[in-house]
Scaffold this motif. Structure first.
Motif, PDB file in Angstrom:
ATOM      1  N   THR A 379       3.746   3.023 -10.435  1.00  0.00           N
ATOM      2  CA  THR A 379       3.840   1.776  -9.669  1.00  0.00           C
ATOM      3  C   THR A 379       2.457   1.240  -9.310  1.00  0.00           C
ATOM      4  O   THR A 379       2.144   0.068  -9.548  1.00  0.00           O
ATOM      5  N   GLY A 380       1.611   2.104  -8.736  1.00  0.00           N
ATOM      6  CA  GLY A 380       0.262   1.676  -8.372  1.00  0.00           C
ATOM      7  C   GLY A 380      -0.561   1.307  -9.593  1.00  0.00           C
ATOM      8  O   GLY A 380      -1.317   0.322  -9.570  1.00  0.00           O
ATOM      9  N   PHE A 381      -0.407   2.063 -10.655  1.00  0.00           N
ATOM     10  CA  PHE A 381      -1.152   1.772 -11.881  1.00  0.00           C
ATOM     11  C   PHE A 381      -0.793   0.387 -12.418  1.00  0.00           C
ATOM     12  O   PHE A 381      -1.666  -0.406 -12.782  1.00  0.00           O
ATOM     13  N   ILE A 382       0.505   0.094 -12.444  1.00  0.00           N
ATOM     14  CA  ILE A 382       0.943  -1.205 -12.974  1.00  0.00           C
ATOM     15  C   ILE A 382       0.457  -2.342 -12.084  1.00  0.00           C
ATOM     16  O   ILE A 382       0.048  -3.397 -12.574  1.00  0.00           O
ATOM     17  N   ASN A 383       0.459  -2.137 -10.755  1.00  0.00           N
ATOM     18  CA  ASN A 383      -0.031  -3.186  -9.839  1.00  0.00           C
ATOM     19  C   ASN A 383      -1.495  -3.507 -10.105  1.00  0.00           C
ATOM     20  O   ASN A 383      -1.910  -4.674 -10.074  1.00  0.00           O
ATOM     21  N   LEU A 384      -2.308  -2.473 -10.367  1.00  0.00           N
ATOM     22  CA  LEU A 384      -3.719  -2.702 -10.670  1.00  0.00           C
ATOM     23  C   LEU A 384      -3.897  -3.311 -12.059  1.00  0.00           C
ATOM     24  O   LEU A 384      -4.715  -4.201 -12.266  1.00  0.00           O
ATOM     25  N   PHE A 385      -3.101  -2.858 -13.007  1.00  0.00           N
ATOM     26  CA  PHE A 385      -3.226  -3.329 -14.385  1.00  0.00           C
ATOM     27  C   PHE A 385      -2.885  -4.810 -14.502  1.00  0.00           C
ATOM     28  O   PHE A 385      -3.547  -5.555 -15.237  1.00  0.00           O
ATOM     29  N   ASN A 386      -1.850  -5.240 -13.775  1.00  0.00           N
ATOM     30  CA  ASN A 386      -1.439  -6.629 -13.936  1.00  0.00           C
ATOM     31  C   ASN A 386      -2.029  -7.575 -12.896  1.00  0.00           C
ATOM     32  O   ASN A 386      -1.691  -8.758 -12.852  1.00  0.00           O
ATOM     33  N   LEU A 387      -2.953  -7.061 -12.050  1.00  0.00           N
ATOM     34  CA  LEU A 387      -3.579  -7.910 -11.033  1.00  0.00           C
ATOM     35  C   LEU A 387      -4.259  -9.143 -11.637  1.00  0.00           C
ATOM     36  O   LEU A 387      -4.081 -10.269 -11.126  1.00  0.00           O
TER      37      LEU A 387
END
Length: 401
Positions: A379-387
Motif C-alpha cells: 500500500t505504501g509503496f504504491i502511494n509513493l510510486f503513483n504520487l
C-alpha cells in the motif's frame, strides 16, 4: 627473390579465380592459406587445387576449437544478435581468420595479404579492420575492388576460360559461407525479397515439413555462462556445438531470413542456418533470467546491442569490445546451472532449469504466505510510486477550471 602475398583461400568461386588473376597482374609468390573454422570441405583437395592453380605453398590451419571457445561462446555470453535476428556466424569467424592470415604473413615474411571479399560486402571491412589492428604494416590486395569482373556470372566465365574447377554454376549461383556455427546463403533468386525461400536451399537444417514429428528434449549445463555439458555429458566446445547442430537441424531449428542493413550502406537479404547456436542462445538467455538481478540484466541488454554492432562491423579487436567483455564476464560469475529445452518443428520451448545462484525464491514469489513479504507493505509503496501521477492529474484539473 619475389615478394610474397598470403591469400585467404577457400577453394570457392572467388578465391579459385584469384590465384591465376594474381599471377597475371602481380610478380608475387602466392601463399594460399585455408583457415578451417568448421566448413565441410575436403582440405586435402583444397590444398591440391591451390597448388594446381599456381600457389607456391599452402597452409591448412584447423582452428575449429579456438573458433568455438574464443569467438562463438563469448558471443553467446554477450547475447549478441544483430538486428533482432542474425547470430552473426560469418561476422564472428572473420576476425579469427584474419588473425591467422596475419600470423602466416609474419611467418612467411609476406608484405601483402589478399582476400576474395567483394567491394559491396561487409567481409572486406572485417578482414581489413582486423589486419589494421594486428599488423598495420601489411598491405591488402582486394581483387574485387580492382579487376573488371563485375558479377558472379563474370567470375564463372573467367573460371571456365581458365579451366578452373568451381563449386557453383549459373543455375545454382548462391554465395555461401559455412563454418561450425552456421551456413549463410545469399545471391540468386533470394536477392529479391518478394521470393520465398527455395525448398532445396538448406544444407544444415531440415525444412519444417521434413523436421521430426516428435519433440526432442535437450539439457544444457552452463558454467559461468559457458556451455560445458549436453544431456549430462561433458564435451569440448566444438563437439558440443556440432552435436547441437545435428539435433537442431533434425528439428528445423535456427533458420533466419533477414533483410539486414550492411555496414557499407545497402540492405541485403541473407538466409542463415544456425541450429546449435540458436539453441545455446535461447538456453543462455533463460538461465540469465534466473541468475541475474533486474538492473544488471536490463543494462546487459543495452550492452548486447552495441556488442553485436561491434562484431558485425568487424571491430572485434577494439578497446570498447575488450571493456565490454570484462563487464560481461563479471555478469556471468553466477550464470551457472542447467536448462532443459523442448525442440519441435522450428520451435524452442522452455522445459525447466535450476541454478545454485537462482534469484527466484518460491516462498516469496508464490501466492502463499511468506515471512519475507508482507502484502500490506504494498500500500505504501504504491502511494509513493503513483504520487507523480496524482500531482500531474491535479495540475491538469486546475488548468481546466
Amino acid at each position: 627473390m619475389k615478394e610474397k602475398v598470403v591469400l585467404a583461400y577457400s577453394g570457392g568461386l572467388d578465391t579459385s579465380i584469384i590465384i591465376p588473376w594474381l599471377k597475371e597482374n602481380y610478380d608475387l609468390d602466392i601463399v594460399a592459406a585455408c583457415i578451417n573454422v568448421g566448413q565441410e570441405d575436403d582440405m586435402e583437395q583444397v590444398e591440391k587445387k591451390a597448388i594446381k592453380s599456381g600457389a607456391v605453398k599452402v597452409y591448412v590451419e584447423n582452428v575449429v576449437e579456438e573458433f568455438v571457445k574464443d569467438y562463438v561462446f563469448p558471443s553467446i555470453k554477450a547475447n549478441a544478435v544483430y538486428e533482432d535476428k542474425y547470430l552473426m556466424g560469418t561476422s564472428i569467424a572473420r576476425p579469427l581468420i584474419a588473425k591467422k592470415l596475419v600470423e602466416i604473413a609474419k611467418k612467411e615474411g609476406a608484405k601483402y595479404i589478399a582476400h576474395g571479399c567483394t567491394g559491396k560486402g561487409n567481409d572486406q571491412v572485417r578482414f581489413e579492420t582486423t589486419m589494421a589492428a594486428l599488423a598495420p604494416e601489411i598491405k591488402v590486395i582486394a581483387p574485387w575492388r580492382i579487376w573488371d569482373i563485375e558479377s558472379r556470372e563474370d567470375a564463372i566465365d573467367y573460371a571456365n576460360a581458365k579451366g578452373i574447377e568451381i563449386p557453383v554454376t549459373k543455375e545454382k549461383i548462391y554465395s555461401r559461407d559455412m563454418n561450425l556455427m552456421h551456413i549463410s546463403h545469399e545471391g540468386g533468386a533470394i536477392e529479391d525479397p518478394k521470393n520465398e525461400q527455395p525448398q532445396d536451399l538448406y544444407l544444415m537444417t531440415r525444412t519444417l515439413e521434413e523436421a521430426k514429428d516428435e519433440p526432442t528434449y535437450v539439457e544444457i549445463y552452463f558454467e559461468k555462462g559457458i556451455p560445458t555439458k549436453l544431456d549430462g555429458k561433458e564435451l569440448s566446445p566444438a563437439s558440443l556445438l556440432a552435436e547441437l547442430n545435428k539435433i537442431g537441424g533434425e528439428n528445423g531449428i535456427g533458420v533466419t531470413d533477414i533483410l539486414e542493413n550492411r555496414l557499407v550502406g545497402m540492405k541485403s537479404r541473407g538466409i542463415y542456418e544456425t541450429p546449435g547456436a540458436t539453441i545455446l542462445m535461447s538456453a543462455h538467455k533463460d538461465l540469465e533470467h534466473l541468475c541475474l538481478d533486474k538492473m544488471t540484466y536490463q543494462y546487459k541488454q543495452m550492452i548486447s546491442l552495441k556488442y553485436a554492432e561491434l562484431v558485425y562491423n568487424g571491430t572485434w579487436f577494439c578497446s570498447l569490445k575488450e571493456a565490454m567483455d570484462a563487464f560481461i564476464d563479471k555478469t556471468q560469475e553466477t550464470v551457472t546451472g542447467w536448462v532443459k529445452l523442448k525442440l519441435y518443428k522450428g520451435n524452442i520451448v522452455f522445459a525447466g532449469m535450476d541454478s545454485p545462484y537462482a534469484l527466484y525464491e518460491h516462498s516469496i514469489s508464490s501466492f502463499g504466505a511468506s515471512d519475507f513479504y508482507n502484502q500490506k507493505d504494498a500500500t505504501g509503496f504504491i502511494n509513493l510510486f503513483n504520487l507523480p501521477f496524482k500531482i500531474e492529474a491535479m495540475m491538469k484539473s486546475k488548468d481546466e477550471k
